[in-house]
Design an enzyme around this catalytic site. Structure first.
Site, PDB file in Angstrom:
ATOM      1  N   ALA A  12      -2.844  11.160   1.938  1.00 16.40           N
ATOM      2  CA  ALA A  12      -3.894  11.825   2.713  1.00 16.40           C
ATOM      3  C   ALA A  12      -5.217  11.850   1.950  1.00 16.40           C
ATOM      4  CB  ALA A  12      -3.459  13.237   3.081  1.00 16.40           C
ATOM      5  N   CYS A  13      -5.151  11.951   0.651  1.00 18.13           N
ATOM      6  CA  CYS A  13      -6.342  11.869  -0.205  1.00 18.13           C
ATOM      7  C   CYS A  13      -6.488  10.406  -0.600  1.00 18.13           C
ATOM      8  CB  CYS A  13      -6.176  12.753  -1.433  1.00 18.13           C
ATOM      9  SG  CYS A  13      -7.557  12.607  -2.588  1.00 18.13           S
ATOM     10  N   CYS A  63     -10.323  -3.740  -1.958  1.00 15.71           N
ATOM     11  CA  CYS A  63     -11.289  -2.658  -2.126  1.00 15.71           C
ATOM     12  C   CYS A  63     -11.976  -2.797  -3.490  1.00 15.71           C
ATOM     13  CB  CYS A  63     -10.599  -1.297  -2.006  1.00 15.71           C
ATOM     14  SG  CYS A  63      -9.529  -0.876  -3.404  1.00 15.71           S
ATOM     15  N   GLU A  69      -2.499  -4.807  -3.873  1.00 15.14           N
ATOM     16  CA  GLU A  69      -2.990  -5.670  -4.944  1.00 15.14           C
ATOM     17  C   GLU A  69      -2.697  -5.052  -6.309  1.00 15.14           C
ATOM     18  OE1 GLU A  69      -6.012  -6.091  -1.524  1.00 15.14           O
ATOM     19  OE2 GLU A  69      -4.663  -4.578  -2.312  1.00 15.14           O
ATOM     20  N   ASN A  82       0.851  -1.180   0.000  1.00 13.67           N
ATOM     21  CA  ASN A  82       0.000   0.000   0.000  1.00 13.67           C
ATOM     22  C   ASN A  82       0.890   1.234   0.000  1.00 13.67           C
ATOM     23  OD1 ASN A  82      -2.214  -1.613   0.176  1.00 13.67           O
ATOM     24  ND2 ASN A  82      -2.822  -0.973   2.220  1.00 13.67           N
ATOM     25  N   CYS A 115      -3.033   0.612  -3.684  1.00 17.19           N
ATOM     26  CA  CYS A 115      -3.141  -0.619  -2.898  1.00 17.19           C
ATOM     27  C   CYS A 115      -2.090  -1.640  -3.320  1.00 17.19           C
ATOM     28  CB  CYS A 115      -4.526  -1.216  -3.070  1.00 17.19           C
ATOM     29  SG  CYS A 115      -5.858  -0.147  -2.491  1.00 17.19           S
TER      30      CYS A 115
END
Length: 112
Positions: free
Chosen positions: A29-30, A70, A38, A25, A36
């Site tokens: 902040a955004c 996700c 993956e 990862n 990610c």
């Protein structure tokens, strides 16, 4: 809780990519600008000429539930097929095996 995701990719060519050495990862902040593990690991494999995936295993230190990709990663995985396995795991070694199609039903992909 550590927000890192570790994963292993098994390619049909039997080459294995292991994160975080090839995927992790990258937080920002955004949230939308983060990357990610993956997606990083799959991109690394693709950049080295691999596009046929057999399985991916995702793990973290979450103990209450299985770690799951996700929605963005699910769609990214979908670009490489529906019938490859995703192993969702916990630190105690238990896991759930699902396919991309099970994690992202009624999806669209490159062939649509």
């Amino acid at each position: 809780m550590v927000n890192a995701v570790f994963l292993v990719q098994l390619l049909k060519s039997r080459i294995i990519f292991l994160a975080p050495s090839t995927g992790c990862n990258v937080e920002n902040a955004c949230t939308a600008l983060g990357i990610c593990a993956e997606k990083t690991a799959i991109s690394k494999a693709v950049s080295e000429g691999h596009r046929d995936f057999k399985a991916i295993a995702v793990a973290s230190d979450m103990v209450e539930s299985y770690i799951s990709p996700c929605g963005g990663c699910r769609q990214f995985m979908r670009e490489f097929g529906l019938e490859w396995d995703i192993y969702l795991s916990k630190p105690d070694g238990t896991f759930m095996k699902m396919t991309v199609e099970e994690l992202l039903p009624e999806s669209f992909g490159a062939d649509d």
